[in-house]
Enzyme design. Structure first.
Site, mmCIF file in Angstrom:
data_model
loop_
_atom_site.group_PDB
_atom_site.id
_atom_site.type_symbol
_atom_site.label_atom_id
_atom_site.label_comp_id
_atom_site.label_asym_id
_atom_site.label_seq_id
_atom_site.Cartn_x
_atom_site.Cartn_y
_atom_site.Cartn_z
ATOM 1 N N GLU A 73 0.970 -1.170 0.064
ATOM 2 C CA GLU A 73 -0.280 -0.121 -0.012
ATOM 3 C C GLU A 73 0.691 1.233 -0.126
ATOM 4 O O GLU A 73 0.346 2.287 0.143
ATOM 5 C CB GLU A 73 -0.931 -0.161 1.061
ATOM 6 N N HIS A 94 -6.793 -0.465 9.367
ATOM 7 C CA HIS A 94 -7.927 -0.942 9.167
ATOM 8 C C HIS A 94 -8.744 -0.919 10.513
ATOM 9 O O HIS A 94 -9.185 -2.168 10.859
ATOM 10 C CB HIS A 94 -7.689 -2.183 8.326
ATOM 11 N N TYR A 119 -12.946 18.129 18.630
ATOM 12 C CA TYR A 119 -11.753 17.507 18.268
ATOM 13 C C TYR A 119 -11.733 17.004 17.141
ATOM 14 O O TYR A 119 -10.697 16.854 16.463
ATOM 15 C CB TYR A 119 -11.592 16.835 19.559
HETATM 16 ZN ZN LIG Z 1 -5.331 -1.082 3.753
#
Ligand SMILES: [Zn+2]
Length: 210
Positions: A73, A94, A119
């Site tokens: 990634e 994730h 926030y």
């Molecule tokens: Zn991912």
């Protein structure tokens, strides 16, 4: 911080995210920018057990120079850096509640979260939704890059969040706030919540610009 300190910090914060259930298995990846390239967590590595010496060292184009093979990634991180010159770190997780929100129908793609807390507004800002692509599809890189100029936090549909920060700790704090906000959003779904008003959001943006 020098490169060795950054490697240590990646392992320390990776373990912290893992120990608190924000990362599981080999999911999630962390990168930091160096003067002449990047450090990125290796492919199939567990954020809870990173070896600082084996973290992938990439050149400015994302080519591996040393260490283990980088996360598949990597393009998510490089897309963020290319569009956000002042970003020093990128975190992708994730994490459970953010992924749950990423699977909901009817989200506002320019601003996924309702203004629940100050926030969330300050640390996450306008969270953009990136359409779903299969893992490894390079079209995902282009979709992230398109949004990264305007959003330091994006949510990949049916996948998870990617957050850039001006330091590794600020990127980690922001993705933790994002996960917390996703959890609040889900908790409040069947309740009539009182959200921040347009005036209250404008005041936050005035008091805490950028
Ligand atoms: Zn991912």
């Amino acid at each position: 911080m020098n490169e060795n300190q950054l490697r240590e910090q990646m392992a320390e914060l990776g373990k912290s995210l893992y120990d608190r259930g924000l990362a599981h298995g080999s999911a999630g990846n962390i990168s930091v920018k160096l003067a002449d390239g990047y450090l990125l967590t290796p492919t199939n590595s567990c954020l809870g057990r990173l070896d600082p010496a084996r973290i992938s060292r990439l050149d400015g184009n994302g080519k591996l120079l040393s260490g283990d093979a980088p996360s598949k990634e990597a393009f998510l991180h490089l897309g963020m850096y290319q569009e956000r010159a002042n970003s020093a770190a990128v975190v992708h997780l994730h994490c459970l509640h953010a992924v749950a929100v990423s699977c909901l129908d009817g989200l506002n793609a320019d601003d996924v979260f309702p203004p629940i807390t100050a926030y969330a507004v300050m640390q996450v800002g306008k969270l953009a939704l990136v359409p779903y692509f299969a893992p490894g599809d390079t079209a995902l890189a282009e979709a992230v890059r398109k949004l990264a100029g305007k959003h330091h936090a994006v949510l990949l549909a049916n996948h998870g969040p990617v957050v850039a920060g001006t330091s590794l700790s600020s990127a980690v704090y922001a993705i933790e706030e994002l996960e917390q906000t996703a959890r609040l959003m889900l908790l409040l779904q069947s309740h009539s919540a009182r959200l921040l008003t347009v005036e209250q959001i404008a005041e936050l943006n005035r008091r805490f610009p950028g």
